[in-house]
Design an enzyme around this catalytic site. Structure first.
Site, PDB file in Angstrom:
ATOM      1  N   SER A  43     -14.592  22.813 -20.439  1.00 21.05           N
ATOM      2  CA  SER A  43     -15.317  22.125 -21.510  1.00 21.05           C
ATOM      3  C   SER A  43     -14.776  22.622 -22.844  1.00 21.05           C
ATOM      4  O   SER A  43     -13.579  22.505 -23.099  1.00 21.05           O
ATOM      5  CB  SER A  43     -16.823  22.351 -21.372  1.00 21.05           C
ATOM      6  OG  SER A  43     -17.535  21.573 -22.321  1.00 21.05           O
ATOM      7  N   THR A  44     -15.619  23.211 -23.689  1.00 23.21           N
ATOM      8  CA  THR A  44     -15.185  23.654 -25.013  1.00 23.21           C
ATOM      9  C   THR A  44     -14.001  24.621 -24.908  1.00 23.21           C
ATOM     10  O   THR A  44     -14.087  25.641 -24.232  1.00 23.21           O
ATOM     11  CB  THR A  44     -16.343  24.343 -25.745  1.00 23.21           C
ATOM     12  OG1 THR A  44     -17.506  23.534 -25.669  1.00 23.21           O
ATOM     13  CG2 THR A  44     -15.987  24.594 -27.201  1.00 23.21           C
ATOM     14  N   HIS A  69     -14.884  18.011 -19.992  1.00 22.51           N
ATOM     15  CA  HIS A  69     -15.873  17.289 -20.794  1.00 22.51           C
ATOM     16  C   HIS A  69     -15.172  16.699 -22.016  1.00 22.51           C
ATOM     17  O   HIS A  69     -14.713  17.440 -22.888  1.00 22.51           O
ATOM     18  CB  HIS A  69     -16.989  18.228 -21.250  1.00 22.51           C
ATOM     19  CG  HIS A  69     -17.778  18.815 -20.117  1.00 22.51           C
ATOM     20  ND1 HIS A  69     -18.529  19.957 -20.265  1.00 22.51           N
ATOM     21  CD2 HIS A  69     -17.930  18.421 -18.829  1.00 22.51           C
ATOM     22  CE1 HIS A  69     -19.131  20.233 -19.114  1.00 22.51           C
ATOM     23  NE2 HIS A  69     -18.774  19.315 -18.226  1.00 22.51           N
ATOM     24  N   MET A 163     -19.014  25.631 -22.722  1.00 24.37           N
ATOM     25  CA  MET A 163     -20.399  25.924 -23.053  1.00 24.37           C
ATOM     26  C   MET A 163     -21.320  25.416 -21.940  1.00 24.37           C
ATOM     27  O   MET A 163     -21.042  24.400 -21.315  1.00 24.37           O
ATOM     28  CB  MET A 163     -20.756  25.240 -24.377  1.00 24.37           C
ATOM     29  CG  MET A 163     -22.110  25.607 -24.951  1.00 24.37           C
ATOM     30  SD  MET A 163     -22.384  24.763 -26.543  1.00 24.37           S
ATOM     31  CE  MET A 163     -21.041  25.476 -27.509  1.00 24.37           C
ATOM     32  N   ASP A 166     -22.387  23.881 -16.474  1.00 19.88           N
ATOM     33  CA  ASP A 166     -21.818  22.883 -15.563  1.00 19.88           C
ATOM     34  C   ASP A 166     -20.655  23.498 -14.788  1.00 19.88           C
ATOM     35  O   ASP A 166     -19.749  24.085 -15.382  1.00 19.88           O
ATOM     36  CB  ASP A 166     -21.334  21.657 -16.351  1.00 19.88           C
ATOM     37  CG  ASP A 166     -20.909  20.510 -15.444  1.00 19.88           C
ATOM     38  OD1 ASP A 166     -21.490  20.366 -14.347  1.00 19.88           O
ATOM     39  OD2 ASP A 166     -19.999  19.754 -15.840  1.00 19.88           O
TER      40      ASP A 166
END
Length: 228
Positions: A43-44, A69, A163, A166
């Protein structure tokens, strides 16, 4: 203090759904194909982390499926960029593609990416526009659960910077199904959220800095393929 006369209504927050809304957890006692697969979630900070890992991998790797993401308008161009930087063939996943060695499948921003068995061809991709899981679509938990269900000990899981949580439960499900898992370490993460949650659950066999993950994947893939 005089009242402004405004009524403040409570903000409704959508519930955070689990992977159960997309597919049940049904790990197979035996992998449903002899094919080794690598699944990666991020993600991030994940776009650069993925670039670092994929650009360091050789051509001869098992199929790699990635849930990053990212909004749907960016995933195709992201895959094209990675393709230009990698020896591997990288593209945005489509539904029903046969998983090929030396190929990377990026989840489109509008769909969950999963693995399913197909008679006579091994594993193929499956896309779902079902509900968001952990408020994400694509969700890492969905990809990892599908790997747990059908690939079991023939799967390798990697959870990179991001973050939230997930992918943490999905990585644990993979470990329980016999897969071998890596989590990125805190020092090399942009955000030590998803890997931290997975480590807390005991889902990772190894915690590695970003710069060590590609070489470890090469070694693990070689071991898996030699044992088939």
């Amino acid at each position: 203090m005089p009242s402004s006369g405004k009524t403040h209504l409570p903000i409704e927050v959508a519930p955070s759904l689990s992977a159960d809304v997309i597919l049940p957890l049904r790990p197979s006692r035996q992998p449903l194909s002899r094919q080794t697969v690598i699944v990666i979630g991020s993600s991030t900070g994940g776009t650069e982390a993925l670039r670092h890992v994929l650009s360091a991998l050789p051509l001869h790797m098992p199929p790699i499926l990635i849930a990053q993401h990212m909004p749907e308008m960016f995933t195709r161009s992201f895959a094209t960029r990675l393709d230009s930087l990698s020896k591997l063939a990288v593209h945005e996943a489509e539904n029903g593609e046969k998983l090929q060695d030396g190929t990377v499948y990026i989840a489109p921003g509008h769909s969950h990416l999963m693995i399913r068995p197909a008679q006579g061809v091994g594993f193929v991709t499956e896309l779902s526009r079902g509900d968001a899981v952990n408020r994400h679509r694509p969700s890492v938990d969905v990809l990892f659960r599908s790997a747990a269900n059908v690939a079991g000990r023939n799967a390798i899981g990697v959870l990179l910077t991001g973050m939230g949580r997930d992918g943490a439960n999905g990585l644990l499900e993979m470990r329980q199904a016999g897969a071998y898992n890596i989590a990125q370490d805190e020092a090399s993460c942009v955000v030590f959220g998803m890997p931290k949650e997975a480590i807390a659950l005991g889902a990772a066999h190894e915690i590695l800095p970003l710069q060590s993950i590609a070489n470890r994947l090469v070694a693990l893939a070689s071991q898996r393929q030699a044992s088939v």
